[in-house]
Design a protein around this motif. Structure first.
Motif, PDB file in Angstrom:
ATOM      1  N   PHE A  67       1.018  -2.311  -7.220  1.00 24.69           N
ATOM      2  CA  PHE A  67       1.108  -2.654  -5.803  1.00 24.69           C
ATOM      3  C   PHE A  67       2.447  -3.305  -5.456  1.00 24.69           C
ATOM      4  O   PHE A  67       3.195  -2.779  -4.653  1.00 24.69           O
ATOM      5  CB  PHE A  67      -0.057  -3.568  -5.394  1.00 24.69           C
ATOM      6  CG  PHE A  67      -1.372  -2.852  -5.364  1.00 24.69           C
ATOM      7  CD1 PHE A  67      -1.834  -2.267  -4.193  1.00 24.69           C
ATOM      8  CD2 PHE A  67      -2.156  -2.753  -6.500  1.00 24.69           C
ATOM      9  CE1 PHE A  67      -3.046  -1.600  -4.156  1.00 24.69           C
ATOM     10  CE2 PHE A  67      -3.363  -2.080  -6.483  1.00 24.69           C
ATOM     11  CZ  PHE A  67      -3.811  -1.500  -5.317  1.00 24.69           C
ATOM     12  N   CYS A  68       2.759  -4.439  -6.059  1.00 24.26           N
ATOM     13  CA  CYS A  68       3.964  -5.197  -5.673  1.00 24.26           C
ATOM     14  C   CYS A  68       5.167  -4.892  -6.560  1.00 24.26           C
ATOM     15  O   CYS A  68       6.265  -5.331  -6.288  1.00 24.26           O
ATOM     16  CB  CYS A  68       3.679  -6.696  -5.683  1.00 24.26           C
ATOM     17  SG  CYS A  68       3.424  -7.405  -7.331  1.00 24.26           S
ATOM     18  N   TYR A  69       4.945  -4.148  -7.628  1.00 22.06           N
ATOM     19  CA  TYR A  69       5.983  -3.730  -8.572  1.00 22.06           C
ATOM     20  C   TYR A  69       6.574  -4.890  -9.384  1.00 22.06           C
ATOM     21  O   TYR A  69       7.637  -4.777  -9.972  1.00 22.06           O
ATOM     22  CB  TYR A  69       7.094  -2.935  -7.865  1.00 22.06           C
ATOM     23  CG  TYR A  69       7.688  -1.875  -8.761  1.00 22.06           C
ATOM     24  CD1 TYR A  69       6.929  -0.829  -9.251  1.00 22.06           C
ATOM     25  CD2 TYR A  69       9.018  -1.941  -9.144  1.00 22.06           C
ATOM     26  CE1 TYR A  69       7.467   0.128 -10.098  1.00 22.06           C
ATOM     27  CE2 TYR A  69       9.583  -0.990  -9.982  1.00 22.06           C
ATOM     28  CZ  TYR A  69       8.787   0.042 -10.458  1.00 22.06           C
ATOM     29  OH  TYR A  69       9.334   0.974 -11.293  1.00 22.06           O
TER      30      TYR A  69
ATOM     31  N   LYS B  71      -5.779   6.816  -4.124  1.00 16.30           N
ATOM     32  CA  LYS B  71      -5.909   8.131  -4.758  1.00 16.30           C
ATOM     33  C   LYS B  71      -6.175   8.015  -6.258  1.00 16.30           C
ATOM     34  O   LYS B  71      -6.805   8.888  -6.835  1.00 16.30           O
ATOM     35  CB  LYS B  71      -4.647   8.955  -4.531  1.00 16.30           C
ATOM     36  CG  LYS B  71      -4.419   9.322  -3.088  1.00 16.30           C
ATOM     37  CD  LYS B  71      -3.089  10.012  -2.901  1.00 16.30           C
ATOM     38  CE  LYS B  71      -2.793  10.163  -1.421  1.00 16.30           C
ATOM     39  NZ  LYS B  71      -1.396  10.431  -1.176  1.00 16.30           N
ATOM     40  N   PHE B  72      -5.684   6.945  -6.880  1.00 19.84           N
ATOM     41  CA  PHE B  72      -5.868   6.823  -8.324  1.00 19.84           C
ATOM     42  C   PHE B  72      -6.473   5.492  -8.773  1.00 19.84           C
ATOM     43  O   PHE B  72      -6.735   5.314  -9.964  1.00 19.84           O
ATOM     44  CB  PHE B  72      -4.547   7.083  -9.072  1.00 19.84           C
ATOM     45  CG  PHE B  72      -3.398   6.207  -8.642  1.00 19.84           C
ATOM     46  CD1 PHE B  72      -3.119   5.026  -9.298  1.00 19.84           C
ATOM     47  CD2 PHE B  72      -2.588   6.579  -7.582  1.00 19.84           C
ATOM     48  CE1 PHE B  72      -2.059   4.219  -8.913  1.00 19.84           C
ATOM     49  CE2 PHE B  72      -1.519   5.791  -7.185  1.00 19.84           C
ATOM     50  CZ  PHE B  72      -1.265   4.605  -7.859  1.00 19.84           C
ATOM     51  N   LEU B  73      -6.735   4.562  -7.849  1.00 21.16           N
ATOM     52  CA  LEU B  73      -7.288   3.265  -8.253  1.00 21.16           C
ATOM     53  C   LEU B  73      -8.616   2.886  -7.581  1.00 21.16           C
ATOM     54  O   LEU B  73      -9.200   1.871  -7.933  1.00 21.16           O
ATOM     55  CB  LEU B  73      -6.269   2.150  -8.008  1.00 21.16           C
ATOM     56  CG  LEU B  73      -5.104   2.110  -8.992  1.00 21.16           C
ATOM     57  CD1 LEU B  73      -4.083   1.053  -8.588  1.00 21.16           C
ATOM     58  CD2 LEU B  73      -5.599   1.845 -10.402  1.00 21.16           C
ATOM     59  N   LEU B  74      -9.108   3.686  -6.666  1.00 20.07           N
ATOM     60  CA  LEU B  74     -10.359   3.377  -5.990  1.00 20.07           C
ATOM     61  C   LEU B  74     -11.538   3.485  -6.960  1.00 20.07           C
ATOM     62  O   LEU B  74     -11.640   4.465  -7.712  1.00 20.07           O
ATOM     63  CB  LEU B  74     -10.557   4.332  -4.813  1.00 20.07           C
ATOM     64  CG  LEU B  74     -11.692   4.015  -3.858  1.00 20.07           C
ATOM     65  CD1 LEU B  74     -11.446   2.679  -3.147  1.00 20.07           C
ATOM     66  CD2 LEU B  74     -11.834   5.124  -2.834  1.00 20.07           C
ATOM     67  N   ASN B  75     -12.390   2.466  -6.989  1.00 26.35           N
ATOM     68  CA  ASN B  75     -13.603   2.434  -7.823  1.00 26.35           C
ATOM     69  C   ASN B  75     -13.330   2.533  -9.328  1.00 26.35           C
ATOM     70  O   ASN B  75     -14.189   2.985 -10.078  1.00 26.35           O
ATOM     71  CB  ASN B  75     -14.574   3.550  -7.420  1.00 26.35           C
ATOM     72  CG  ASN B  75     -15.022   3.415  -5.998  1.00 26.35           C
ATOM     73  OD1 ASN B  75     -15.397   2.346  -5.541  1.00 26.35           O
ATOM     74  ND2 ASN B  75     -14.964   4.517  -5.257  1.00 26.35           N
TER      75      ASN B  75
ATOM     76  N   ASP C 125      -6.006  -9.741  -3.786  1.00 22.97           N
ATOM     77  CA  ASP C 125      -5.809  -9.258  -2.423  1.00 22.97           C
ATOM     78  C   ASP C 125      -6.541  -7.936  -2.142  1.00 22.97           C
ATOM     79  O   ASP C 125      -6.929  -7.679  -1.005  1.00 22.97           O
ATOM     80  CB  ASP C 125      -4.322  -9.075  -2.125  1.00 22.97           C
ATOM     81  CG  ASP C 125      -3.585 -10.397  -2.012  1.00 22.97           C
ATOM     82  OD1 ASP C 125      -4.245 -11.461  -1.913  1.00 22.97           O
ATOM     83  OD2 ASP C 125      -2.339 -10.372  -2.025  1.00 22.97           O
ATOM     84  N   PHE C 126      -6.720  -7.089  -3.154  1.00 24.59           N
ATOM     85  CA  PHE C 126      -7.254  -5.752  -2.931  1.00 24.59           C
ATOM     86  C   PHE C 126      -8.608  -5.478  -3.591  1.00 24.59           C
ATOM     87  O   PHE C 126      -9.165  -4.395  -3.424  1.00 24.59           O
ATOM     88  CB  PHE C 126      -6.247  -4.702  -3.396  1.00 24.59           C
ATOM     89  CG  PHE C 126      -5.002  -4.658  -2.559  1.00 24.59           C
ATOM     90  CD1 PHE C 126      -4.991  -4.035  -1.325  1.00 24.59           C
ATOM     91  CD2 PHE C 126      -3.830  -5.251  -3.009  1.00 24.59           C
ATOM     92  CE1 PHE C 126      -3.837  -4.001  -0.545  1.00 24.59           C
ATOM     93  CE2 PHE C 126      -2.672  -5.226  -2.241  1.00 24.59           C
ATOM     94  CZ  PHE C 126      -2.682  -4.596  -1.002  1.00 24.59           C
TER      95      PHE C 126
ATOM     96  N   ARG D 237       0.842  -1.206   0.000  1.00 28.62           N
ATOM     97  CA  ARG D 237       0.000   0.000   0.000  1.00 28.62           C
ATOM     98  C   ARG D 237       0.870   1.247   0.000  1.00 28.62           C
ATOM     99  O   ARG D 237       1.690   1.433   0.885  1.00 28.62           O
ATOM    100  CB  ARG D 237      -0.908   0.012   1.214  1.00 28.62           C
ATOM    101  CG  ARG D 237      -1.960  -1.075   1.181  1.00 28.62           C
ATOM    102  CD  ARG D 237      -2.947  -0.863   2.301  1.00 28.62           C
ATOM    103  NE  ARG D 237      -3.562   0.431   2.137  1.00 28.62           N
ATOM    104  CZ  ARG D 237      -4.705   0.645   1.484  1.00 28.62           C
ATOM    105  NH1 ARG D 237      -5.371  -0.350   0.984  1.00 28.62           N
ATOM    106  NH2 ARG D 237      -5.192   1.858   1.352  1.00 28.62           N
ATOM    107  N   MET D 238       0.674   2.078  -1.026  1.00 26.03           N
ATOM    108  CA  MET D 238       1.451   3.317  -1.141  1.00 26.03           C
ATOM    109  C   MET D 238       0.557   4.452  -1.638  1.00 26.03           C
ATOM    110  O   MET D 238       0.942   5.229  -2.505  1.00 26.03           O
ATOM    111  CB  MET D 238       2.632   3.107  -2.088  1.00 26.03           C
ATOM    112  CG  MET D 238       3.642   2.088  -1.593  1.00 26.03           C
ATOM    113  SD  MET D 238       4.892   1.685  -2.815  1.00 26.03           S
ATOM    114  CE  MET D 238       4.061   0.376  -3.703  1.00 26.03           C
ATOM    115  N   GLY D 239      -0.671   4.500  -1.146  1.00 29.54           N
ATOM    116  CA  GLY D 239      -1.576   5.574  -1.549  1.00 29.54           C
ATOM    117  C   GLY D 239      -2.309   5.324  -2.855  1.00 29.54           C
ATOM    118  O   GLY D 239      -2.822   6.263  -3.459  1.00 29.54           O
ATOM    119  N   GLN D 240      -2.379   4.075  -3.300  1.00 29.66           N
ATOM    120  CA  GLN D 240      -3.029   3.764  -4.568  1.00 29.66           C
ATOM    121  C   GLN D 240      -4.511   4.128  -4.594  1.00 29.66           C
ATOM    122  O   GLN D 240      -5.082   4.305  -5.669  1.00 29.66           O
ATOM    123  CB  GLN D 240      -2.886   2.272  -4.922  1.00 29.66           C
ATOM    124  CG  GLN D 240      -1.488   1.828  -5.203  1.00 29.66           C
ATOM    125  CD  GLN D 240      -0.804   1.256  -3.977  1.00 29.66           C
ATOM    126  OE1 GLN D 240      -1.096   1.609  -2.836  1.00 29.66           O
ATOM    127  NE2 GLN D 240       0.148   0.376  -4.187  1.00 29.66           N
TER     128      GLN D 240
END
Length: 82
Positions: free
Chosen positions: A38-40, A12-16, A69-70, A7-10
């Protein structure tokens, strides 16, 4: 929210977001590749991951493991390509 090193603030740009599942088709000989948001993990036409979820504009890619997972937390909507 889960505590997870990926988790690195995703949110902000990946929700919904709407996502599609597709084979990565960039030309690796020209350096084309992506990384899971996420895992790069490397996503490319030669692997190790060759298919993944991506936003409709193909700017953000998510490997299957991170998707699983998310997915509940991020409320992604899967769009089938025609």
């Amino acid at each position: 929210m889960k505590i997870d090193w990926r988790r690195m603030g995703q949110e902000k740009f990946l929700l919904n977001k709407k996502l599609k599942y597709k084979k990565y088709d960039g030309d690796i000989s020209k350096g084309a590749h992506e990384h899971c948001s996420f895992c790069y993990e490397l996503i490319s036409s030669k692997g190790p991951i060759t298919e993944a979820y991506c936003t409709l504009d193909e700017e953000n890619w998510i490997c299957k493991k991170c998707y699983d997972d998310f997915k509940d937390e991020f409320h992604w909507i899967i769009i089938k390509e025609e």
